[in-house]
Design an enzyme around this catalytic site. Structure first.
Site, PDB file in Angstrom:
ATOM      1  N   ASP A 107       0.832  -1.199   0.000  1.00 15.09           N
ATOM      2  CA  ASP A 107       0.000   0.000   0.000  1.00 15.09           C
ATOM      3  C   ASP A 107       0.874   1.259   0.000  1.00 15.09           C
ATOM      4  O   ASP A 107       1.566   1.537   0.973  1.00 15.09           O
ATOM      5  CB  ASP A 107      -0.898  -0.017   1.241  1.00 15.09           C
ATOM      6  CG  ASP A 107      -2.109   0.885   1.118  1.00 15.09           C
ATOM      7  OD1 ASP A 107      -2.140   1.706   0.200  1.00 15.09           O
ATOM      8  OD2 ASP A 107      -3.016   0.754   1.949  1.00 15.09           O
ATOM      9  N   ASP A 108       0.884   1.975  -1.108  1.00 15.82           N
ATOM     10  CA  ASP A 108       1.635   3.231  -1.235  1.00 15.82           C
ATOM     11  C   ASP A 108       3.141   3.015  -1.249  1.00 15.82           C
ATOM     12  O   ASP A 108       3.910   3.859  -0.768  1.00 15.82           O
ATOM     13  CB  ASP A 108       1.276   4.219  -0.120  1.00 15.82           C
ATOM     14  CG  ASP A 108      -0.151   4.716  -0.195  1.00 15.82           C
ATOM     15  OD1 ASP A 108      -0.861   4.355  -1.148  1.00 15.82           O
ATOM     16  OD2 ASP A 108      -0.554   5.475   0.699  1.00 15.82           O
ATOM     17  N   CYS A 165      -5.546   3.965  -4.369  1.00 16.67           N
ATOM     18  CA  CYS A 165      -5.650   2.562  -3.970  1.00 16.67           C
ATOM     19  C   CYS A 165      -6.936   1.842  -4.372  1.00 16.67           C
ATOM     20  O   CYS A 165      -6.884   0.814  -5.043  1.00 16.67           O
ATOM     21  CB  CYS A 165      -5.414   2.430  -2.474  1.00 16.67           C
ATOM     22  SG  CYS A 165      -6.044   3.773  -1.482  1.00 16.67           S
ATOM     23  N   ARG A 219      -7.523  -1.424  -6.978  1.00 21.84           N
ATOM     24  CA  ARG A 219      -8.022  -2.723  -6.532  1.00 21.84           C
ATOM     25  C   ARG A 219      -9.263  -3.144  -7.331  1.00 21.84           C
ATOM     26  O   ARG A 219      -9.453  -4.328  -7.620  1.00 21.84           O
ATOM     27  CB  ARG A 219      -8.315  -2.663  -5.023  1.00 21.84           C
ATOM     28  CG  ARG A 219      -7.044  -2.514  -4.200  1.00 21.84           C
ATOM     29  CD  ARG A 219      -7.281  -1.902  -2.818  1.00 21.84           C
ATOM     30  NE  ARG A 219      -6.062  -1.277  -2.345  1.00 21.84           N
ATOM     31  CZ  ARG A 219      -5.116  -1.887  -1.627  1.00 21.84           C
ATOM     32  NH1 ARG A 219      -5.282  -3.142  -1.254  1.00 21.84           N
ATOM     33  NH2 ARG A 219      -4.028  -1.242  -1.267  1.00 21.84           N
ATOM     34  N   LYS A 278      -6.242  -5.684   3.622  1.00 18.44           N
ATOM     35  CA  LYS A 278      -7.069  -4.517   3.323  1.00 18.44           C
ATOM     36  C   LYS A 278      -7.964  -4.788   2.108  1.00 18.44           C
ATOM     37  O   LYS A 278      -7.492  -5.193   1.054  1.00 18.44           O
ATOM     38  CB  LYS A 278      -6.158  -3.318   3.046  1.00 18.44           C
ATOM     39  CG  LYS A 278      -6.837  -2.116   2.423  1.00 18.44           C
ATOM     40  CD  LYS A 278      -5.841  -0.991   2.234  1.00 18.44           C
ATOM     41  CE  LYS A 278      -6.370   0.087   1.307  1.00 18.44           C
ATOM     42  NZ  LYS A 278      -5.433   1.224   1.160  1.00 18.44           N
ATOM     43  N   HIS A 327     -11.035  -2.413   0.987  1.00 16.95           N
ATOM     44  CA  HIS A 327     -11.226  -1.075   0.407  1.00 16.95           C
ATOM     45  C   HIS A 327     -12.096  -1.104  -0.850  1.00 16.95           C
ATOM     46  O   HIS A 327     -11.979  -0.227  -1.709  1.00 16.95           O
ATOM     47  CB  HIS A 327      -9.862  -0.431   0.098  1.00 16.95           C
ATOM     48  CG  HIS A 327      -9.910   1.080   0.163  1.00 16.95           C
ATOM     49  ND1 HIS A 327      -8.884   1.881  -0.296  1.00 16.95           N
ATOM     50  CD2 HIS A 327     -10.867   1.936   0.624  1.00 16.95           C
ATOM     51  CE1 HIS A 327      -9.200   3.152  -0.121  1.00 16.95           C
ATOM     52  NE2 HIS A 327     -10.400   3.214   0.438  1.00 16.95           N
ATOM     53  N   HIS A 372       1.455   2.303   4.068  1.00 14.62           N
ATOM     54  CA  HIS A 372       0.560   3.459   4.145  1.00 14.62           C
ATOM     55  C   HIS A 372       0.682   4.127   5.521  1.00 14.62           C
ATOM     56  O   HIS A 372       0.859   3.460   6.519  1.00 14.62           O
ATOM     57  CB  HIS A 372      -0.880   2.969   3.927  1.00 14.62           C
ATOM     58  CG  HIS A 372      -1.908   4.029   3.709  1.00 14.62           C
ATOM     59  ND1 HIS A 372      -2.259   4.933   4.675  1.00 14.62           N
ATOM     60  CD2 HIS A 372      -2.679   4.313   2.624  1.00 14.62           C
ATOM     61  CE1 HIS A 372      -3.209   5.734   4.210  1.00 14.62           C
ATOM     62  NE2 HIS A 372      -3.480   5.382   2.959  1.00 14.62           N
ATOM     63  N   ASP A 389       0.038  -0.617  -5.092  1.00 15.20           N
ATOM     64  CA  ASP A 389      -1.257  -0.218  -5.637  1.00 15.20           C
ATOM     65  C   ASP A 389      -1.238   1.149  -6.309  1.00 15.20           C
ATOM     66  O   ASP A 389      -2.182   1.512  -7.015  1.00 15.20           O
ATOM     67  CB  ASP A 389      -2.341  -0.256  -4.552  1.00 15.20           C
ATOM     68  CG  ASP A 389      -2.054   0.682  -3.375  1.00 15.20           C
ATOM     69  OD1 ASP A 389      -0.935   1.236  -3.290  1.00 15.20           O
ATOM     70  OD2 ASP A 389      -2.957   0.861  -2.537  1.00 15.20           O
ATOM     71  N   ASN A 390      -0.195   1.933  -6.084  1.00 14.11           N
ATOM     72  CA  ASN A 390      -0.041   3.245  -6.716  1.00 14.11           C
ATOM     73  C   ASN A 390       1.321   3.786  -6.323  1.00 14.11           C
ATOM     74  O   ASN A 390       2.086   3.121  -5.612  1.00 14.11           O
ATOM     75  CB  ASN A 390      -1.154   4.227  -6.289  1.00 14.11           C
ATOM     76  CG  ASN A 390      -1.459   4.232  -4.810  1.00 14.11           C
ATOM     77  OD1 ASN A 390      -2.555   3.857  -4.395  1.00 14.11           O
ATOM     78  ND2 ASN A 390      -0.498   4.623  -3.986  1.00 14.11           N
ATOM     79  N   LYS A 406       1.423   9.430  -5.656  1.00 13.32           N
ATOM     80  CA  LYS A 406       0.032   9.009  -5.527  1.00 13.32           C
ATOM     81  C   LYS A 406      -0.921  10.186  -5.737  1.00 13.32           C
ATOM     82  O   LYS A 406      -0.714  11.275  -5.213  1.00 13.32           O
ATOM     83  CB  LYS A 406      -0.194   8.421  -4.134  1.00 13.32           C
ATOM     84  CG  LYS A 406      -1.633   7.992  -3.845  1.00 13.32           C
ATOM     85  CD  LYS A 406      -1.742   7.454  -2.428  1.00 13.32           C
ATOM     86  CE  LYS A 406      -3.175   7.043  -2.082  1.00 13.32           C
ATOM     87  NZ  LYS A 406      -3.284   6.508  -0.717  1.00 13.32           N
TER      88      LYS A 406
END
Length: 559
Positions: free
Chosen positions: A16-17, A54, A58, A119, A121, A224, A331-332, A391
């Protein structure tokens, strides 16, 4: 169905991130031996693209189609800021909608044992949770972020929260909601706890479940914000970032070039976003605080790698690893805009007041369970260099991410690098092809669904010639991005970008991404014919995806 025992397993891991160069296979100084080994035994992608945030990414992973079709045309947190503006707009439901057949659902119906830990989301209620979208077993955090130590003292005082500061009612195991204060481990730490649960799911399979191939989805919340990690791990990086983010940019860019991941003549883009003071203009105390945040971030990434290693070791111990397609991705781009994002996450004043009241962000406490910090735009730009942005941006810094694949059937390309353009939408068709499972087409589980826009990677990765084969038609492929009022369209090497002021020019810019991956040289004036063609492609993309114009960000940038 054939002999299910010989069908491959799948392990999809999402960070994540995480920035492009945060892990060692992509030039990072952070200790990530597990990912380095996966890359040595597998394939690294240098041209893998996601959405710029994010949940849209996904939705593309699970649907194989564009986020504006799959339900996350904008992040749910963002849409709340506009009242009813996006209400009842197809593709803007704020969750993985029912117009798509989710990858987990398709594999579940095809005899796969489907498990998830991490996660989600993609929906905040039981009807939209993993248990309702094809997972046999799941342990999930439904919102997009949370305290990595499950420390949320503000809830005891009844403070109203945005989901990133309130995970009450948003933890689930299977189809049951969990009480975060009593049902989560006392020593909870997100990365370790998600890994424990995933290994438990793998170990505790019944005889019937063990006969099936598995699809395992392991989406971590690290790294994150809030940046939190055990002190003893962060101390390993003490002093490593004392020269500041610009120095880190130069070190990582040099390493990327040495690894052959970036051409020797590539320059890095200047930092963007809310930058604050330069390193030279900061006080010694502020430099220590900033460097400490980066040390904690590094510790989070090291722990991420170590826990991925635990899962890999388990699969190796059971003899399943070499029949498992392992994919690791971010994810980004790196998160550099936390301050700018606060109004979208419940209000800058609300979050700022809560952090001030309940958290201790003194130098000595940064990284502990009762601290709540992020590292800011300059460090994020170092992580995405040589690209521009991070991001939330549709420039390459926001959408170009690391992706590592290990699958022994691709033995001819062991340790290789592919520069072929790929997207997160390609993962669904790739997995389905390897599994020998056709996409259901326009009908699935009694509902109408869309067909994927992504393309399978199998023939490319299995070719033995990554330089002369591709996934998409390299000279003519057309892909678009749009989020937070930013938009981009790409045809082959050409990419047009429109970003509102003050971040951008509020007019179309044009870049030759192959010659200028940093998006430094705007060719809009000298290549007007190319720009006009790309804007026509944009209008087609806008129409095909059913996109809704974002309020307050000006026109759609027509020429």
């Amino acid at each position: 169905m054939g002999d299910t025992a010989k069908r491959p397993n799948f392990l999809v891991i999402v960070a994540d991130d995480l920035g492009f160069s945060d892990i060692s296979p992509y030039g990072g100084e952070i200790k990530t031996p597990t990912l380095a080994k996966l890359a040595k035994e597998g394939i690294r992608m240098t041209n893998f693209h996601t959405a710029s945030a994010c949940s849209p990414t996904r939705s593309m992973l699970f649907s194989g189609t564009d986020n504006h079709i799959a339900g996350l045309g904008q992040m749910a947190e963002f849409m709340r800021s506009f009242g009813d503006y996006f209400k009842d707009k197809p593709g803007y439901e704020g969750y993985l909608n029912w117009r798509v057949a989710a990858l987990s659902e398709i594999l579940q119906d095809s005899g796969y044992h489907t498990i998830m830990s991490g996660k989600w989301h993609l929906g905040m209620t039981k009807e939209l949770a993993p248990c309702s979208r094809g997972f046999d077993k799941s342990f999930s955090l439904l919102p997009g972020a949370g305290n990595h130590y499950n420390y949320e003292p503000q809830l005891d005082d009844g403070e109203f929260q945005a989901p990133c500061l309130n995970t009450n009612g948003f933890w689930m195991e299977g189809n049951e909601h969990l009480d975060r204060s009593t049902d989560l481990p006392k020593d909870f730490y997100s990365t370790r706890s998600f890994t424990d649960k995933m290994i438990g799911f793998l170990k505790d399979r019944t005889e019937d479940e063990s006969q099936k191939p598995f699809f395992a989805y392991l989406p971590y919340t690290a790294p994150h914000w809030p940046l939190q990690a055990p002190r003893e791990i962060a101390e390993k990086y003490a002093g490593m970032y004392d020269d500041g983010p610009d120095a880190l940019t130069q070190k990582r860019l040099r390493r990327l070039k040495d690894l052959g991941l970036v051409d020797e003549d590539v320059e890095h883009a200047s930092p963007v976003g809310v930058l604050g003071k330069s390193w030279e203009d900061m006080s010694p105390e502020d430099r220590k605080i900033s460097a400490r945040k980066m040390e904690v971030f590094a510790a989070m990434v090291e722990l991420l790698d170590a826990n991925i290693g635990r899962v890999i070791d388990h699969l190796e111990s059971t003899g399943e690893l070499d029949n498992t397609f392992v994919l690791f991705m971010s994810d980004n781009g790196a998160e550099g805009a936390a301050l700018e994002a606060l109004p979208l996450m419940g209000g800058a004043r609300m979050m700022g007041d809560i952090i001030t009241k309940y958290y201790n962000n003194s130098l000595d406490n940064i990284g502990e369970r009762d601290s709540f910090v992020w590292y800011g735009a300059r460090w994020a730009c170092a992580a995405t260099a040589p690209s521009r942005g991070f991001k939330g941006w549709v420039t390459e810094g926001g959408i170009r991410c690391p992706c590592v694949i290990r699958y022994p059937s691709f033995q001819a390309n062991q340790g290789a690098i592919t520069n072929s353009f790929t997207t997160v939408m390609d993962i669904l068709p790739t997995i389905l092809e390897l599994a020998g499972v056709p996409h259901p087409g326009s009908q699935f589980r009694g509902r109408e669904v869309v067909t994927p826009r992504g393309q399978s990677w199998v023939s490319h990765l299995d070719s033995g010639d990554l330089k002369n084969t591709s996934v998409h038609k390299e000279d003519v492929h057309i892909h678009g991005w749009e989020l937070f009022g930013q938009r981009a369209i790409r045809e082959g090497k050409w990419k047009a970008v429109w970003i509102a002021k003050p971040r951008g020019k509020e007019e179309w810019e044009l870049f030759d991404i192959e010659a200028d991956p940093s998006e430094l040289n705007d060719l809009a004036e000298s290549k007007q014919d190319v720009l006009c063609r790309l804007i026509q492609h944009w209008e087609q993309y806008y129409a095909e995806t059913g996109m809704v114009q974002t309020p307050t960000f000006g026109s759609r940038g027509k020429m």
